[in-house]
Write a protein that holds these residues in place. Structure first.
Motif, short mmCIF file in Angstrom:
data_model
loop_
_atom_site.label_atom_id
_atom_site.label_comp_id
_atom_site.label_asym_id
_atom_site.label_seq_id
_atom_site.Cartn_x
_atom_site.Cartn_y
_atom_site.Cartn_z
N ASP A 79 3.64 0.24 18.03
CA ASP A 79 4.81 -0.49 17.60
C ASP A 79 4.88 -1.66 18.76
N ASP A 82 7.69 -0.50 21.36
CA ASP A 82 7.06 0.58 22.34
C ASP A 82 6.24 0.00 23.12
N ASN A 85 8.40 -1.55 25.87
CA ASN A 85 8.96 -0.83 26.92
C ASN A 85 8.22 -0.15 27.45
N ASN A 86 6.83 0.18 27.14
CA ASN A 86 5.88 0.77 27.88
C ASN A 86 5.17 0.14 28.79
#
Length: 144
Positions: A79, A82, A85-86
């Motif tokens: 995603d 994701d 954010n990671n």
């Protein structure tokens, strides 16, 4: 994986998506780091997705990402939020536009006609019959 193989893989994967509902223009330049290092872009225009092995100077978003993660995004296994954010990708520009990628839907496989279904069934039956003949002959040869 080479840069050329990456571009070809992305063209294949994004070719599976339907962008006909996307009315807005989107241009994302991907700077790929590590394996398959280089720049390429994804553009959605006139309901079509284009992947080209060039820089896109009038882009909406600039993304820096590994080839592996870019492929995972294209395949729908990762995603975009994701990944961001990671720390799997960095991005600058009009970031809300990147969410347009989440709205793409995979194209449906064309439905088979009755004739195609019959042809497929006949082909399968012929293959099974041929395999049975080979097994039967093999069993006869073993008995001799």
């Amino acid at each position: 994986m080479t840069y050329e193989e990456l571009v070809a893989k992305l063209q294949t994967e994004y070719g599976k998506y339907d962008a006909s509902t996307v009315k807005e223009h989107l241009a994302i330049q991907f700077n790929v780091r590590g394996e398959a290092d280089g720049a390429l872009y994804l553009e959605i225009a006139d309901g079509k997705i284009h992947i080209e092995p060039y820089e896109y100077y009038d882009r909406d978003i600039l993304v820096t990402i590994s080839a592996q993660n870019l492929i995972a995004l294209a395949e729908g296994k990762l995603d975009v939020l994701d990944a961001f954010n990671n720390g799997m990708l960095t991005a600058e520009g009009d970031l809300p536009k990147a969410l347009m990628l989440k709205d793409l839907a995979k194209k449906e496989e064309p439905k088979k006609t009755v004739a195609q279904k019959v042809e497929s069934t006949v082909s399968t039956a012929k293959a099974v019959a041929k395999a049975a003949t080979v097994v039967k002959k093999s069993n006869k040869d073993k008995r001799k």
